[in-house]
Design a protein around this motif. Structure first.
Motif, short mmCIF file in Angstrom:
data_model
loop_
_atom_site.label_atom_id
_atom_site.label_comp_id
_atom_site.label_asym_id
_atom_site.label_seq_id
_atom_site.Cartn_x
_atom_site.Cartn_y
_atom_site.Cartn_z
N ARG A 154 0.91 -0.94 -0.28
CA ARG A 154 0.15 0.26 -0.05
C ARG A 154 0.90 1.04 0.46
N GLY A 155 0.60 1.82 -1.03
CA GLY A 155 2.03 3.19 -1.55
C GLY A 155 1.61 3.61 -0.16
N CYS A 156 2.84 4.83 0.30
CA CYS A 156 2.74 6.28 1.06
C CYS A 156 1.71 6.69 1.49
N LEU A 157 1.82 7.25 -0.18
CA LEU A 157 0.43 7.89 -0.39
C LEU A 157 -1.36 8.14 0.07
N ALA A 158 -1.61 6.14 0.02
CA ALA A 158 -2.50 6.16 -0.22
C ALA A 158 -2.40 5.81 1.15
N GLN A 159 -1.18 5.79 2.55
CA GLN A 159 -1.54 5.17 3.61
C GLN A 159 -1.73 6.83 4.43
N MET A 160 -0.93 7.46 3.85
CA MET A 160 -0.87 9.14 4.26
C MET A 160 -2.61 9.58 3.96
N ALA A 161 -3.71 9.09 2.72
CA ALA A 161 -4.94 9.57 2.17
C ALA A 161 -5.70 8.83 3.04
#
Ligand code: G1P
Length: 294
Positions: A141-148
């Motif tokens: 799960r990409g970093c930006l998706a985790q941040m979202a």
């Protein structure tokens, strides 16, 4: 205001001076990790977070990035005439929805904050993401998706952070944390490249941001910060108190591909993880280490 991050900014105007002479005639963002350029990984990460529009802040000599995300008529026709299906399939990540990419020239190298400010007309009044393609994060799960995920809960501004050793804090934007649950920390202050011994913590920002459009108001002043540049960190710091602001420790391995050793480590790590390359690369390890008899 939308409840989704629809747009991402990739600041890709940098000279890439740390990788000269390789970057004399190709953008550093086009340097490959195995067989895909760095910028392709950044686009994939944004896509995974649901982003629909990709804004590249470019400069002189960065045309290869624009070509990369364009339809390559001659190449595709030739591959298809020769029935090179695998090669054609390899091009799939380079296809963006028609009209889904914007390229803006940063006319002067005035800093990261200025680069982001150059995207203001295209972003308008909605939250947006920023990815610095030099920083590569490997996780399913990409970093930006985790941040979202965190943004859906908290809103406002979200920055990705990682703990760095004391002697490295001067290379980063550093967070002064407030309430902290071990994964998400409230951001009480930010300082760009603090002098040795003055960092408010070891939490370094690692090139991923979800930002509320208020930041453009603060960038407008064009104040110069660390290194005589217009710093994104300074503009973000001015929004503390106006919008919720959190730092997220993400899952995944981080490779600093702006650094030669980090870039080579990423190539090895991604290569070793590939079924088609990994086993052969392991066979070659003694040779790479130089411990074969000559
Ligand atoms: C930029 C940011 C800094 C951040 C870093 C991450 O600095 O200004 O806050 O920590 O990226 O890579 P740069 O590395 O461009 O000097």
């Amino acid at each position: 205001m939308t409840s989704k991050i629809r747009k991402v900014v990739f600041p890709v105007a940098g000279l890439g001076s740390r990788f000269l002479p390789a970057t004399k005639s190709i953008p550093k963002e086009m340097l490959p990790i195995v067989d895909r350029p760095l910028i392709d990984y950044a686009v994939e990460e944004a896509r995974q977070a649901g982003v629909e529009h990709f804004i590249f802040i470019t400069g002189r000599g960065k045309g290869a990035i624009e070509d990369y995300f364009d339809h390559a008529f001659e190449l595709e026709t030739t591959l298809s005439e020769r029935s090179k299906r695998e090669a054609l399939a390899a091009l799939s990540t380079t296809q963006l929805r028609h009209g889904a990419a914007s390229f803006v020239r940063q006319q002067k190298p005035l800093g990261l904050g200025h680069a982001i400010w150059c995207a203001r007309d295209i972003i308008g009044d909605e939250p947006f993401a920023v990815i610095l393609p030099d920083e590569l994060v490997r996780h399913e799960r990409g970093c930006l998706a985790q941040m979202a995920d965190a943004w859906n809960e908290k809103g406002g501004n979200i920055v990705a952070v990682a703990e760095v050793p004391d002697d490295q804090t001067f290379q980063y934007g550093i967070v002064a944390p407030g309430a902290d649950d071990g994964r998400v920390a409230e951001v009480k202050g930010l300082v760009e490249k603090p002098a040795a011994g003055t960092a408010p913590s070891n939490l370094a920002m690692t090139g991923r941001y979800i930002l509320s459009p208020e930041v453009f108001e603060k960038l407008k002043d064009g104040n110069l910060g660390a290194g005589g540049e217009i710093q994104l960190t300074d503009a973000m710091a001015k929004t503390i108190g106006d919008v919720p602001f959190h730092a997220v420790r993400f899952k995944g391995e981080r490779f600093d591909c702006g650094d030669k050793a980090g870039y080579l480590a990423a190539n090895l790590a991604y290569g070793l993880a590939r079924e088609d390359i990994g086993p052969r690369l392991i066979e070659l390890m003694p040779q790479i280490r130089g411990d074969l008899k000559r």
